[in-house]
Enzyme design. Structure first.
Site, short mmCIF file in Angstrom:
data_model
loop_
_atom_site.label_atom_id
_atom_site.label_comp_id
_atom_site.label_asym_id
_atom_site.label_seq_id
_atom_site.Cartn_x
_atom_site.Cartn_y
_atom_site.Cartn_z
CE LYS A 35 -0.62 -0.19 4.99
NZ LYS A 35 -1.17 0.66 6.00
NE ARG A 130 -6.23 1.51 12.16
CZ ARG A 130 -5.03 1.28 11.62
NH1 ARG A 130 -4.13 2.25 11.58
NH2 ARG A 130 -4.73 0.10 11.14
CE1 TYR A 255 13.08 31.27 2.46
CE2 TYR A 255 13.34 28.90 2.15
CZ TYR A 255 13.04 30.16 1.64
OH TYR A 255 12.69 30.29 0.33
CG MET A 303 9.45 23.18 -2.27
SD MET A 303 8.39 24.16 -3.34
CE MET A 303 7.48 25.11 -2.16
C1 LIG Z 1 -4.01 -4.07 8.55
C2 LIG Z 1 -2.53 -3.92 8.34
N1 LIG Z 1 -1.78 -5.01 8.27
C3 LIG Z 1 -0.44 -4.95 8.08
C4 LIG Z 1 0.19 -3.73 7.97
C5 LIG Z 1 1.69 -3.68 7.79
O1 LIG Z 1 2.26 -3.13 8.94
P1 LIG Z 1 3.85 -2.95 9.07
O2 LIG Z 1 4.22 -2.00 8.00
O3 LIG Z 1 4.05 -2.40 10.43
O4 LIG Z 1 4.42 -4.30 8.86
C6 LIG Z 1 -0.56 -2.55 8.05
C7 LIG Z 1 0.11 -1.27 7.96
O5 LIG Z 1 -0.27 -0.26 8.45
C8 LIG Z 1 -1.97 -2.65 8.24
O6 LIG Z 1 -2.73 -1.56 8.31
#
Ligand SMILES: Cc1ncc(COP(=O)(O)O)c(C=O)c1O
Length: 366
Positions: A35, A130, A255, A303
């Site tokens: 992701k 969450r 800056y 930047m």
């Molecule tokens: C549901 C879920 N599983 C696994 C992971 C992977 O976590 P990590 O990057 O700490 O291994 C995440 C990351 O946020 C997650 O949201």
């Protein structure tokens, strides 16, 4: 010269880290979590390199899953947060996506869509508060999904809130709650572990692990680098010196003139800034390396540019010298400490401005 900022990604390091995660939990299958553009490393390039080997990929949303399919990725892809709208279930069926379900709206959309999905992961809120249903809710979701005959396999998942803190009993409490839910359901495969849990906690045998940050060779634990954990860091962010000047003791820089030379030394300007993902709030002193010598940030991050000095004030710079911003012998975790953040954030907030170079020359150690 073209702007020299480059993120060099070692795809074999990522493959090696994926294998290491599986070696640590040999009874489990593993999602490669890609992701957020594979934590800034390039989701398509990473997924292409792992596609033959990964049991499945995991992403946050259908847009990320579709991008993988459009790039020719054939492995299963799991939506960690499930669907946000009803129409997504049709796409899941069409493209063979798996998904988490955490509420009855997602369930009702699935039932109404009359789609067939290979695997659904019912998300249990075991204490993070969450996402996820409570024990009763999760048991009910599992029952309804099984009764629907639309799902090949229903699994139970949860996510830890404190697995990166080995002294926190919250993880044990979450595991206990999870096991109670499993007992109530009867036989069901589990998926509980992120990188920290894979590396340091006793987790249920079998089922699916979900390594994310460890794939990229970065530590989830404060005070420890990926290398110290036996991981292979996958990204080197480097640039070049584009200007050099001498500072006298007491002269101020950048800056806000926030940096003041405590002694005479040279100052170099380097092509990288917060527009590239180098965090603006990184404090002077953050580590860097120039020609294998330790150097440090000196002054506020702009930047497009930063200013730096050598740790040893007698050393001098030249235009065109290579500067390692993180990676190699400059662990990203140590840079993150100076930005009051974690390695996760530094790599994930990288923008599209750096040149991304991929290689597979490094040997994969078993
Ligand atoms: C549901 C879920 N599983 C696994 C992971 C992977 O976590 P990590 O990057 O700490 O291994 C995440 C990351 O946020 C997650 O949201």
């Amino acid at each position: 010269m073209a702007r020299p900022l480059t993120a060099t990604i070692d795809l074999n390091a990522i493959l090696q880290n994926y294998r290491y995660a599986k070696k640590l939990q040999p009874t489990c299958k593993a999602f490669a979590v890609v992701k957020s553009n594979a934590y800034g490393h390039g989701a398509i390039e990473v997924a292409r390199h792992l596609d033959n080997e990964a049991d499945a990929f995991a992403v946050a949303a259908i847009e990320e899953a579709m991008a993988l399919r459009e790039a020719g990725i054939v492995s299963p892809v799991m939506l960690l947060e499930g669907v946000f709208e009803e129409y997504e279930w049709k796409l899941c069926e069409q493209h063979g996506f798996w998904a988490a379900i955490e509420n009855t709206q997602q369930l009702n959309w699935l039932l109404a869509s009359q789609v067939n999905i290979e695997k659904i992961f019912v998300k249990l809120d075991s204490g993070m508060r969450r996402l996820g249903a409570d024990k009763a809710g999760a048991c009910d979701l599992v029952k309804k999904l099984r009764e629907s005959n639309q799902v090949g396999d229903v699994l139970l998942m949860t996510h830890f809130s404190c697995a990166d803190d080995l002294s926190d009993i919250a993880t044990m409490e979450q595991l206990t709650y999870f096991e109670r839910a499993r007992q109530e359901i009867g036989t069901i495969e589990a998926s509980v572990a992120n990188s920290a849990a894979i590396m340091k906690w006793a987790i249920p045998e079998g089922g699916w692990i979900r390594p994310g940050i460890m794939l990229y060779g970065i530590s989830p634990f404060a005070g420890l680098t990926g290398q110290q954990l036996g991981l292979a860091p996958a990204m080197i962010l480097s640039s070049k010196v584009i200007s050099v000047r001498s500072l006298k003791k007491g002269e101020k820089v950048g800056y806000g003139l926030s940096y003041e030379a405590a002694e005479d030394h040279q100052l170099a300007t380097v092509a990288v800034g917060y527009g590239d993902g180098y965090a603006r709030h990184t404090q002077s002193g953050a580590p860097l390396e120039v020609n294998a010598s330790p150097a440090m940030l000196a002054g506020r991050v702009s930047m497009d540019m930063i200013t730096i000095r050598f740790a040893d004030a007698s050393q001098s710079f030249e235009i065109g010298q290579e500067v390692v911003l993180w990676g190699g012998s400059v662990p990203v975790e140590n840079v993150a400490d100076y930005a009051s953040t974690i390695g996760y954030e530094l790599v994930t907030r990288m923008t599209t401005r750096p040149r991304y170079q991929y290689h597979t020359v490094s040997e994969i150690k078993s």
